[in-house]
Scaffold this active site. Sequence first.
Site, PDB file in Angstrom:
ATOM      1  N   ARG A 244       0.836  -1.201   0.000  1.00 51.97           N
ATOM      2  CA  ARG A 244       0.000   0.000   0.000  1.00 51.97           C
ATOM      3  C   ARG A 244       0.877   1.260   0.000  1.00 51.97           C
ATOM      4  NH1 ARG A 244      -4.972   0.279   0.726  1.00 51.97           N
ATOM      5  NH2 ARG A 244      -5.196  -1.720   1.787  1.00 51.97           N
TER       6      ARG A 244
ATOM      7  N   ARG B  29     -10.157   2.672  -2.348  1.00 50.21           N
ATOM      8  CA  ARG B  29      -8.890   2.264  -1.743  1.00 50.21           C
ATOM      9  C   ARG B  29      -8.812   2.804  -0.324  1.00 50.21           C
ATOM     10  NH1 ARG B  29      -5.107  -0.955  -3.424  1.00 50.21           N
ATOM     11  NH2 ARG B  29      -3.508   0.376  -2.530  1.00 50.21           N
ATOM     12  N   ILE B  30      -8.249   2.012   0.569  1.00 52.09           N
ATOM     13  CA  ILE B  30      -7.894   2.519   1.893  1.00 52.09           C
ATOM     14  C   ILE B  30      -6.591   3.296   1.705  1.00 52.09           C
ATOM     15  CG2 ILE B  30      -7.175   1.863   4.227  1.00 52.09           C
ATOM     16  CD1 ILE B  30      -9.913   0.841   3.954  1.00 52.09           C
TER      17      ILE B  30
ATOM     18  N   ASN C 190     -13.883  13.839   0.277  1.00 50.85           N
ATOM     19  CA  ASN C 190     -14.500  12.578  -0.139  1.00 50.85           C
ATOM     20  C   ASN C 190     -16.007  12.731  -0.055  1.00 50.85           C
ATOM     21  OD1 ASN C 190     -14.662   9.746  -0.730  1.00 50.85           O
ATOM     22  ND2 ASN C 190     -15.037   9.345   1.451  1.00 50.85           N
TER      23      ASN C 190
ATOM     24  N   HIS D 273     -19.356  10.318   0.808  1.00 50.63           N
ATOM     25  CA  HIS D 273     -19.720   9.011   1.358  1.00 50.63           C
ATOM     26  C   HIS D 273     -21.240   8.870   1.312  1.00 50.63           C
ATOM     27  CE1 HIS D 273     -19.269   5.383   3.706  1.00 50.63           C
ATOM     28  NE2 HIS D 273     -20.279   5.799   4.458  1.00 50.63           N
TER      29      HIS D 273
ATOM     30  N   SER E 271     -22.744  12.487   2.466  1.00 50.15           N
ATOM     31  CA  SER E 271     -21.945  13.486   3.179  1.00 50.15           C
ATOM     32  C   SER E 271     -20.657  13.775   2.411  1.00 50.15           C
ATOM     33  CB  SER E 271     -21.527  12.963   4.559  1.00 50.15           C
ATOM     34  OG  SER E 271     -22.617  12.428   5.271  1.00 50.15           O
TER      35      SER E 271
ATOM     36  N   ASP F 209     -13.811   7.588   6.837  1.00 53.32           N
ATOM     37  CA  ASP F 209     -15.150   8.204   6.815  1.00 53.32           C
ATOM     38  C   ASP F 209     -15.463   9.012   8.086  1.00 53.32           C
ATOM     39  OD1 ASP F 209     -15.561   6.995   4.338  1.00 53.32           O
ATOM     40  OD2 ASP F 209     -16.457   5.212   5.231  1.00 53.32           O
TER      41      ASP F 209
HETATM   42  C1  GRF Z   1     -20.767   7.048  -4.680  1.00 60.19           C
HETATM   43  O1  GRF Z   1     -21.892   6.399  -4.167  1.00 60.19           O
HETATM   44  C2  GRF Z   1     -19.961   7.674  -3.576  1.00 60.19           C
HETATM   45  O2  GRF Z   1     -20.756   8.067  -2.499  1.00 60.19           O
HETATM   46  C3  GRF Z   1     -19.043   6.574  -3.159  1.00 60.19           C
HETATM   47  O3  GRF Z   1     -18.736   5.902  -4.345  1.00 60.19           O
HETATM   48  C4  GRF Z   1     -19.789   6.076  -5.292  1.00 60.19           C
HETATM   49  C5  GRF Z   1     -19.170   6.600  -6.558  1.00 60.19           C
HETATM   50  O4  GRF Z   1     -20.099   6.651  -7.613  1.00 60.19           O
HETATM   51  N1  GRF Z   1     -17.903   7.127  -2.460  1.00 60.19           N
HETATM   52  P1  GRF Z   1     -19.669   7.256  -9.008  1.00 60.19           P
HETATM   53  O5  GRF Z   1     -18.465   6.462  -9.493  1.00 60.19           O
HETATM   54  O6  GRF Z   1     -19.363   8.701  -8.827  1.00 60.19           O
HETATM   55  O7  GRF Z   1     -20.847   7.030  -9.919  1.00 60.19           O
END
Ligand code: GRF
Length: 222
Positions: free
Chosen positions: A73, A99-100, A115, A117, A144, A153
């Site tokens: 990683r 990815r983490i 990010n 989520h 979020s 997250d």
């Molecule tokens: C979304 O649901 C986002 O919340 C999550 O990954 C998904 C990405 O969707 N982190 P996309 O590739 O933008 O359609």
Amino acid sequence: MRDSTLQDRLRIVVLISGSGSNLQAMIDQNHRGDTPARIVAVISNKTEAYGLKRAEQAGIPANVLSHRDYSSREEYDAALQQLIDSYQPDLVVLAGFMRILSDAFVRHYQGRMINIHPSLLPRHKGLNTHQRALEAGDPEHGCSVHFVTAELDSGPIILQASVPVEASDTPESLAQKVHEQEHRIYPRAIDWIARGRVRLENDTVLFDNQPISEQQRRATTD
Ligand code: GRF
């Protein structure tokens, strides 16, 4: 406040692994020209990510850096960091990047990486959020946008949008409703950052130089 002349637009690198529908929402916003932000590169860890095509169609440099080519990683993240930094971004946007991230990588982009989520954080960190919201009987669910910190997250939240959970909802129907909200709030959060209205200071999100309020954080469904 940032100047919004073309030369001074906020430079964004977007990281993806899949469909890239959030990336598309950002590209559309860029094309409308109503935000002082510019996507300068897209990077995927997967060759087959459809988001790469979206980037190419929009004339944005699209890169693949496969994690399979690295033995740890840390090595992958170091190479990723080097590639990202070659574009000199002001902001790194994770848009479905599966990815983490190593601590060193997260530290390097502290206050400069966000990010999205698919849940109303702090509820349902991690995977399968739609299924889990249904199982928990949540009356509402959502998404979020947050700054990225070492703990998964858990970074300070910039914007959230909610959707009501109906008795007839399935994980798929919820995913679709939440996605629509993602496409509204992610470009908005980026616009706030590009205009210098939002920034991170000592783990606190500032909005117009004041700690962001619950009301500012909750996007209305207009
Ligand atoms: C979304 O649901 C986002 O919340 C999550 O990954 C998904 C990405 O969707 N982190 P996309 O590739 O933008 O359609």
